[in-house]
Enzyme design. Structure first.
Site, mmCIF file in Angstrom:
data_model
loop_
_atom_site.group_PDB
_atom_site.id
_atom_site.type_symbol
_atom_site.label_atom_id
_atom_site.label_comp_id
_atom_site.label_asym_id
_atom_site.label_seq_id
_atom_site.Cartn_x
_atom_site.Cartn_y
_atom_site.Cartn_z
ATOM 1 N N ARG A 1 -1.636 -1.502 -3.508
ATOM 2 C CA ARG A 1 -2.960 -0.906 -3.691
ATOM 3 C C ARG A 1 -3.803 -1.784 -4.632
ATOM 4 N NH1 ARG A 1 -2.925 3.911 -8.173
ATOM 5 N NH2 ARG A 1 -1.141 3.209 -9.414
ATOM 6 N N PHE B 1 -5.130 11.689 3.376
ATOM 7 C CA PHE B 1 -6.498 12.108 3.662
ATOM 8 C C PHE B 1 -7.166 11.206 4.700
ATOM 9 C CE2 PHE B 1 -6.109 13.155 -1.061
ATOM 10 C CZ PHE B 1 -5.471 14.356 -0.799
ATOM 11 N N GLU C 1 -13.591 13.188 3.004
ATOM 12 C CA GLU C 1 -13.042 12.043 3.747
ATOM 13 C C GLU C 1 -13.529 11.983 5.188
ATOM 14 O OE1 GLU C 1 -10.434 13.061 0.324
ATOM 15 O OE2 GLU C 1 -11.281 14.225 1.989
ATOM 16 N N HIS D 1 -1.330 5.030 -1.351
ATOM 17 C CA HIS D 1 -0.461 6.142 -1.729
ATOM 18 C C HIS D 1 0.255 6.754 -0.518
ATOM 19 C CE1 HIS D 1 -2.975 5.620 -5.223
ATOM 20 N NE2 HIS D 1 -2.220 6.458 -5.923
ATOM 21 N N ARG E 1 1.648 2.821 -3.731
ATOM 22 C CA ARG E 1 1.401 3.074 -5.150
ATOM 23 C C ARG E 1 2.420 2.344 -6.028
ATOM 24 N NH1 ARG E 1 2.227 9.052 -7.900
ATOM 25 N NH2 ARG E 1 1.582 8.529 -10.021
ATOM 26 N N ASP F 1 3.541 13.134 -6.956
ATOM 27 C CA ASP F 1 2.474 13.852 -6.245
ATOM 28 C C ASP F 1 3.030 14.840 -5.228
ATOM 29 O OD1 ASP F 1 0.683 12.479 -7.719
ATOM 30 O OD2 ASP F 1 -0.082 11.222 -6.107
#
Length: 312
Positions: free
Chosen positions: A10, A84, A59, A110, A168, A118
């Site tokens: 990322r 998303f 999004e 991610h 991530r 998460d």
């Protein structure tokens, strides 16, 4: 021996966007859904604020905004978490980007189990399947910093929709600057004769470590990095399958609809070969430290070694 760097792809994404703009990519525009600090498009925003647009936590709308930009000659990179970008906004990606085959790039960060703490709601292990199913969509999952940066730049030059998956978790950088990424082309990282291990994303580093361990036990494993899941490098997959006679695929994604299925489909039709898939086994993830979760879900060099030994 030079120290191996660990960089999250990322970060590579944000840095590559900045480097593109610095190199004169005047058509580049970057969109984000209020996550620029996490997706690392904030790196680009700091240097080129006039080319960065925060679309807010919307999004689906962001994908439509990106589609609109592309029709005006821009090359938009729409950025958000994979859950998303591929999940929440699937209809807009399909109908507003894929169907008209617009020149939009989707930067999805991610992804996979390694999102860690998460938890299941954000651990998208279905994005390969979703994006592969959209006609004309290119799907790329780079393995390290060097490949990720080059993939972003290749996507910018490519005419058509591209889905780029970034992680991530910081991963080892094993490519040197002489490496050249090309959409639709895989690479042989390690020659072997007993079994082929095909991986992408952060699982490539695990496959490399597994290959070293297998060699100690007298098993010669050919390690292949397939960053572009679609279009797949069928020629390389078939050639290696013919060479070793057995194939193991490894991905941080569900075993349904991802790299393993793409490889199996090609081999079943063109070169029937025994295949064993390693991935997330049709289940949701849960919260926990990323490395612990990878090990628990079998996404580790240790499990690759175990699986290969049992397989051959």
């Amino acid at each position: 021996m030079a120290e191996i760097k660990n960089i999250a792809t990322r970060d590579s994404y944000g840095n590559a966007l900045k480097e593109l703009a610095e190199a004169g990519a005047d058509k580049l525009v970057v969109l984000d859904a209020d996550l620029s600090a996490a997706t690392k498009t904030g790196i680009f925003k700091k240097a080129f604020p006039e080319k960065h647009i925060n679309c807010g936590i919307a999004e689906a709308n962001m994908m439509c905004v990106a589609a609109g930009f592309s029709t005006m000659g821009f090359v938009p990179f729409a950025s958000s978490f994979a859950m998303f970008a591929a999940g929440r906004a699937f209809e807009q990606v399909r109908n507003s980007i894929g169907y008209p085959h617009l020149n939009v790039k989707i930067g999805a960060t991610h992804a996979g189990i390694s999102v860690g703490e998460d938890g299941a709601s954000h651990q998208c292990c279905e994005d390969f399947a979703l994006m592969r199913a959209i006609p004309g969509m290119v799907v790329i999952c780079p393995a390290d910093d060097v490949e990720a940066k080059q993939a972003v730049k290749a996507a910018y030059e490519y005419e058509g929709p591209v889905y780029l998956r970034f992680g991530r978790l910081a991963v080892p950088v094993f490519h040197d600057e002489s490496y050249k990424f090309e959409i639709g082309k895989g690479e042989v990282i390690r020659e072997g004769s007993d079994v082929t291990i095909i991986a992408n994303g952060l699982m490539v580093a695990e496959a490399i470590e597994a290959g070293k361990e297998l060699e100690k036990g007298g098993i010669s494993a050919e390690i292949i990095n397939i960053a572009t899941i679609k279009p797949l490098d069928e020629e390389l997959v078939i050639a290696s399958a013919k060479k070793t006679g057995k194939v193991v695929t490894v991905e941080e994604h569900s075993i349904i609809g991802g790299l393993g299925e793409a490889v199996s489909a090609v081999l079943s039709e063109k070169c029937p070969t025994p295949v064993k898939r390693i991935g997330v086994n049709d289940e949701f993830g849960h919260s926990g430290p990323a490395k612990d979760l990878l090990k628990q879900f079998g996404l580790s060099a240790e499990n690759i070694v175990k699986t290969v030994k049992e397989f051959i």
